[in-house]
Design a protein around this motif. Structure first.
Motif, PDB file in Angstrom:
ATOM      1  N   ALA A 125      79.749 -65.990  41.349  1.00  0.00           N
ATOM      2  CA  ALA A 125      80.193 -64.924  40.446  1.00  0.00           C
ATOM      3  C   ALA A 125      80.358 -65.413  39.014  1.00  0.00           C
ATOM      4  CB  ALA A 125      81.510 -64.338  40.947  1.00  0.00           C
ATOM      5  N   GLY A 126      80.059 -66.686  38.762  1.00  0.00           N
ATOM      6  CA  GLY A 126      80.165 -67.228  37.409  1.00  0.00           C
ATOM      7  C   GLY A 126      81.583 -67.363  36.913  1.00  0.00           C
ATOM      8  N   PHE A 127      82.517 -67.661  37.836  1.00  0.00           N
ATOM      9  CA  PHE A 127      83.937 -67.647  37.497  1.00  0.00           C
ATOM     10  C   PHE A 127      84.583 -68.982  37.822  1.00  0.00           C
ATOM     11  CE2 PHE A 127      88.396 -66.640  38.775  1.00  0.00           C
ATOM     12  CZ  PHE A 127      88.843 -66.149  37.556  1.00  0.00           C
ATOM     13  N   ALA A 128      85.356 -69.523  36.863  1.00  0.00           N
ATOM     14  CA  ALA A 128      86.045 -70.800  37.064  1.00  0.00           C
ATOM     15  C   ALA A 128      87.467 -70.727  36.537  1.00  0.00           C
ATOM     16  CB  ALA A 128      85.300 -71.933  36.355  1.00  0.00           C
ATOM     17  N   VAL A 129      88.383 -71.366  37.263  1.00  0.00           N
ATOM     18  CA  VAL A 129      89.791 -71.463  36.873  1.00  0.00           C
ATOM     19  C   VAL A 129      90.095 -72.903  36.515  1.00  0.00           C
ATOM     20  CG1 VAL A 129      92.180 -71.238  37.657  1.00  0.00           C
ATOM     21  CG2 VAL A 129      90.476 -69.544  38.355  1.00  0.00           C
ATOM     22  N   MET A 130      90.767 -73.115  35.392  1.00  0.00           N
ATOM     23  CA  MET A 130      91.123 -74.453  34.915  1.00  0.00           C
ATOM     24  C   MET A 130      92.627 -74.562  34.773  1.00  0.00           C
ATOM     25  SD  MET A 130      88.277 -74.879  31.885  1.00  0.00           S
ATOM     26  CE  MET A 130      86.517 -74.672  32.201  1.00  0.00           C
ATOM     27  N   VAL A 131      93.219 -75.603  35.376  1.00  0.00           N
ATOM     28  CA  VAL A 131      94.646 -75.877  35.242  1.00  0.00           C
ATOM     29  C   VAL A 131      94.826 -77.386  35.102  1.00  0.00           C
ATOM     30  CG1 VAL A 131      95.424 -73.852  36.525  1.00  0.00           C
ATOM     31  CG2 VAL A 131      94.974 -75.971  37.742  1.00  0.00           C
ATOM     32  N   ALA A 132      96.038 -77.801  34.768  1.00  0.00           N
ATOM     33  CA  ALA A 132      96.329 -79.224  34.660  1.00  0.00           C
ATOM     34  C   ALA A 132      96.006 -79.925  35.979  1.00  0.00           C
ATOM     35  CB  ALA A 132      97.793 -79.440  34.299  1.00  0.00           C
ATOM     36  N   CYS A 133      95.360 -81.081  35.907  1.00  0.00           N
ATOM     37  CA  CYS A 133      94.941 -81.796  37.115  1.00  0.00           C
ATOM     38  C   CYS A 133      96.121 -82.097  38.027  1.00  0.00           C
ATOM     39  CB  CYS A 133      94.239 -83.096  36.732  1.00  0.00           C
ATOM     40  SG  CYS A 133      92.666 -82.855  35.870  1.00  0.00           S
ATOM     41  N   ASP A 134      97.253 -82.451  37.446  1.00  0.00           N
ATOM     42  CA  ASP A 134      98.399 -82.830  38.264  1.00  0.00           C
ATOM     43  C   ASP A 134      99.002 -81.632  38.988  1.00  0.00           C
ATOM     44  OD1 ASP A 134      99.199 -85.493  38.742  1.00  0.00           O
ATOM     45  OD2 ASP A 134     101.211 -85.040  38.006  1.00  0.00           O
ATOM     46  N   VAL A 135      98.757 -80.439  38.481  1.00  0.00           N
ATOM     47  CA  VAL A 135      99.193 -79.237  39.192  1.00  0.00           C
ATOM     48  C   VAL A 135      98.463 -79.145  40.524  1.00  0.00           C
ATOM     49  CG1 VAL A 135      99.051 -76.715  39.193  1.00  0.00           C
ATOM     50  CG2 VAL A 135      99.855 -77.911  37.161  1.00  0.00           C
TER      51      VAL A 135
END
Length: 207
Positions: free
Chosen positions: A58-68
């Motif tokens: 779907a061309g969708f990505a979520v980015m969060v802090a790696c340590d999370v």
């Protein structure tokens, strides 16, 4: 944002100060293939792809802090929640008339586009500008955020990548919101990563 993909992410935000765990930790993922590798979502420093909430097809990505994702306590200086949504081939809409696109975002139709639920009356636009070939906007949406626990202010960028309209969205957390300058900086960090890494193709994970 692709809200239906974020149901699991809502569990993240319920605990651990601003985020908890989405099940077992996943390996650090700095890049994520979209549409079979035509586009690669690449994170800024300190961030990783949350693969369980992302959707390559779907061309969708979520980015969060790696340590999370790892369940730790370290956070980057600009600690927020970012998504990338890449449209289909032929949806490019910014480069042909960036001034017109910029003006559009302050109209009622533009505010409806920005709103999490399509309701222009809940949106207040704080500023729109052009940077790095993109149109960026800062706005407040008083509707419930797409994921519980996020602040109401959002920074969003619209940019054409390989003939596809690409939308990058950034919010901080309600308990530790990003300032206007911090949100813009994080947005531009993601934007630069996306633009810089879609000429060469790094190693990616696709699910």
């Amino acid at each position: 944002m692709n809200t239906h993909k974020l149901i699991g992410v809502a569990l993240l935000i319920a605990g651990c100060t601003e985020l908890g765990l989405l099940g077992a930790p996943t390996p650090p993922t700095p890049a994520f293939s979209l549409y079979g590798g035509d586009i690669v979502a690449v994170v800024p420093q300190g961030y990783c792809i949350e693969t369980k909430a992302s959707n390559s097809r779907a061309g969708f990505a979520v980015m969060v802090a790696c340590d999370v994702i790892a369940g730790g306590n370290e956070r980057p200086r600009l600690n927020g929640f970012a998504t990338v949504q890449v449209g289909a081939v032929g949806t490019a809409a910014v480069a042909a008339d960036p001034d017109g696109f910029q003006d559009f975002l302050s109209t009622t139709a533009g505010k409806s586009l920005l709103s999490v639920n399509g309701n222009a009356s809940t949106v207040s636009v704080g500023g729109v500008k052009q940077t790095s070939g993109a149109v960026t906007v800062r706005f407040t949406d008083e509707a419930a955020p797409p994921v519980s626990g996020l602040q109401t202010t959002e920074w969003r960028a619209f940019v054409d990548i390989k003939g596809r309209l690409t939308t990058i969205a950034v919010r901080g957390f309600a308990g530790q919101p990003l300032s206007a300058s911090e949100g813009q900086a994080l947005l531009e960090n993601v934007l630069v990563s996306m633009l810089a890494n879609n000429e060469a193709t790094p190693s990616v994970i696709e699910t």
